[in-house]
Write an enzyme that holds these catalytic residues in place. Structure first.
Site, PDB file in Angstrom:
ATOM      1  N   ASP A  86       0.834  -1.203   0.000  1.00  0.00           N
ATOM      2  CA  ASP A  86       0.000   0.000   0.000  1.00  0.00           C
ATOM      3  C   ASP A  86       0.874   1.260   0.000  1.00  0.00           C
ATOM      4  OD1 ASP A  86      -2.560   0.993  -0.057  1.00  0.00           O
ATOM      5  OD2 ASP A  86      -3.089   0.355   1.978  1.00  0.00           O
ATOM      6  N   LYS A 116      -0.875  -0.555  -4.190  1.00  0.00           N
ATOM      7  CA  LYS A 116      -2.255  -0.080  -4.114  1.00  0.00           C
ATOM      8  C   LYS A 116      -2.235   1.395  -3.743  1.00  0.00           C
ATOM      9  CE  LYS A 116      -5.258  -0.910  -0.558  1.00  0.00           C
ATOM     10  NZ  LYS A 116      -5.597   0.478  -0.168  1.00  0.00           N
ATOM     11  N   GLU A 185     -14.482   0.084  -1.052  1.00  0.00           N
ATOM     12  CA  GLU A 185     -14.685   0.059   0.406  1.00  0.00           C
ATOM     13  C   GLU A 185     -15.954   0.814   0.790  1.00  0.00           C
ATOM     14  OE1 GLU A 185     -11.263   0.916   2.830  1.00  0.00           O
ATOM     15  OE2 GLU A 185     -12.455   0.915   4.674  1.00  0.00           O
TER      16      GLU A 185
HETATM   17  O1  KIV Z   1      -4.998  -0.650   4.399  1.00  0.00           O
HETATM   18  C1  KIV Z   1      -5.828  -1.557   4.263  1.00  0.00           C
HETATM   19  O2  KIV Z   1      -5.867  -2.524   5.020  1.00  0.00           O
HETATM   20  C2  KIV Z   1      -6.789  -1.436   3.186  1.00  0.00           C
HETATM   21  C3  KIV Z   1      -7.895  -2.425   3.150  1.00  0.00           C
HETATM   22  C4  KIV Z   1      -8.921  -2.023   4.120  1.00  0.00           C
HETATM   23  C5  KIV Z   1      -8.438  -2.595   1.798  1.00  0.00           C
HETATM   24  O3  KIV Z   1      -6.691  -0.560   2.395  1.00  0.00           O
END
Ligand code: KIV
Length: 279
Positions: A86, A116, A185
């Site tokens: 992320d 992501k 989400e």
């Molecule tokens: O950071 C995270 O865990 C997320 C999920 C909730 C999709 O973005």
């Protein structure tokens, strides 16, 4: 189970076949190993790391270095699952070049296969640039926790006409930019289902998006019932590890205090003769 590595092509094919895709978050080696052994297809080193593992009040304070540190641990598990790292708050929003460099760091130093990032139309040009540079991208729309202070809290998104139209534009912009997946989400189920059917190349992954998405994602600690604190409506707890863990620690404390731990079986002996020369 097929031990072949999951790639973005696998995810495309699963979408095409209508085969549901499972994704969970993981922040360390041990959790990654366990989820992988269970057959989860995608592991997300989410910036929820901030709340779940680091005790921050939101995902906002999470840094690139923290994300890289935890992504490395997950990647070291050498999973069959596709590892997605992320992009934390402000690692890509200020400038495209910075976003590119940080995505590169997450892949090169962290060892993930894809990144992501949150946002729709506004990040589509960056997503396009990333994909054309060899960085697979998973989008994230609807409730985007990095913007919690703009959104005024954690609320279901896309409920009124304008918000629903924006969500549709966002999803289509990310698909056109080449994202291989999009997290939906806290989006009304009926809207998520209709959009999922309309999107032909990008897999939709719901978290509070109902069961009409191509796949589902949950935060591993929520799924495992790691804490007894607030739990969002969309979470299903598949275990009650909080009770198990606290119960186990309590038993340990009791055993230590009563000197019933460690017992003989868990202790080491010594030659009596040697001992007698000492005491
Ligand atoms: O950071 C995270 O865990 C997320 C999920 C909730 C999709 O973005």
């Amino acid at each position: 189970m097929d031990a072949e590595k999951i790639t973005v092509t696998t995810i495309h094919e699963m979408k095409k076949r209508g085969e549901p895709i499972s994704m969970v978050t993981a922040y360390d080696f041990a959790m990654a190993k366990n989820a992988d052994e269970a057959g989860v297809e995608m592991l997300l080193v989410g910036d929820s790391l901030g709340n779940v593992m680091l005790g921050y009040p939101s995902t906002v304070p999470v840094t690139m270095d923290e994300m890289i540190h935890h992504t490395k641990a997950v990647a070291r598990a050498q999973t069959r699952a596709l590892v997605v790292g992320d992009m934390p708050f402000m690692s890509y929003q200020a400038e495209e070049a910075e976003g590119m460099r940080n995505a590169g760091r997450l892949m090169k130093e962290g060892g993930c296969t894809a990144v992501k990032l949150e946002g729709g139309e506004e990040v589509a040009p960056l997503v396009k640039k990333m994909v054309s540079s060899g960085i697979p991208v998973c989008g994230h729309i609807g409730l985007t926790p990095q913007s919690v202070h703009v959104m005024g809290g954690f609320k279901v998104q896309g409920k009124d006409l304008e918000a629903a139209k924006k969500l549709i534009r966002d999803a289509k912009a990310l698909e056109a930019a080449g994202a291989f997946a999009i997290v939906f989400e806290c989006v009304p189920s009926v809207l998520a289902k209709k959009l999922t059917a309309e999107l032909t190349t990008v897999a939709t992954i719901g978290i509070g998006g109902g069961n009409g998405c191509d796949g589902q994602v949950l935060v591993c600690n929520d799924l495992l019932g790691f804490s007894d604190g607030f739990c969002p409506k969309f979470v299903k707890k598949y275990a009650d590890l909080h009770s198990e863990i606290v119960g186990a620690f309590k038993s340990y404390v009791t055993d230590v205090k009563s000197r019933s731990f460690p017992d003989e079986a868990r202790s080491f002996g010594m030659d009596e003769e040697v001992l007698s020369k000492l005491y």
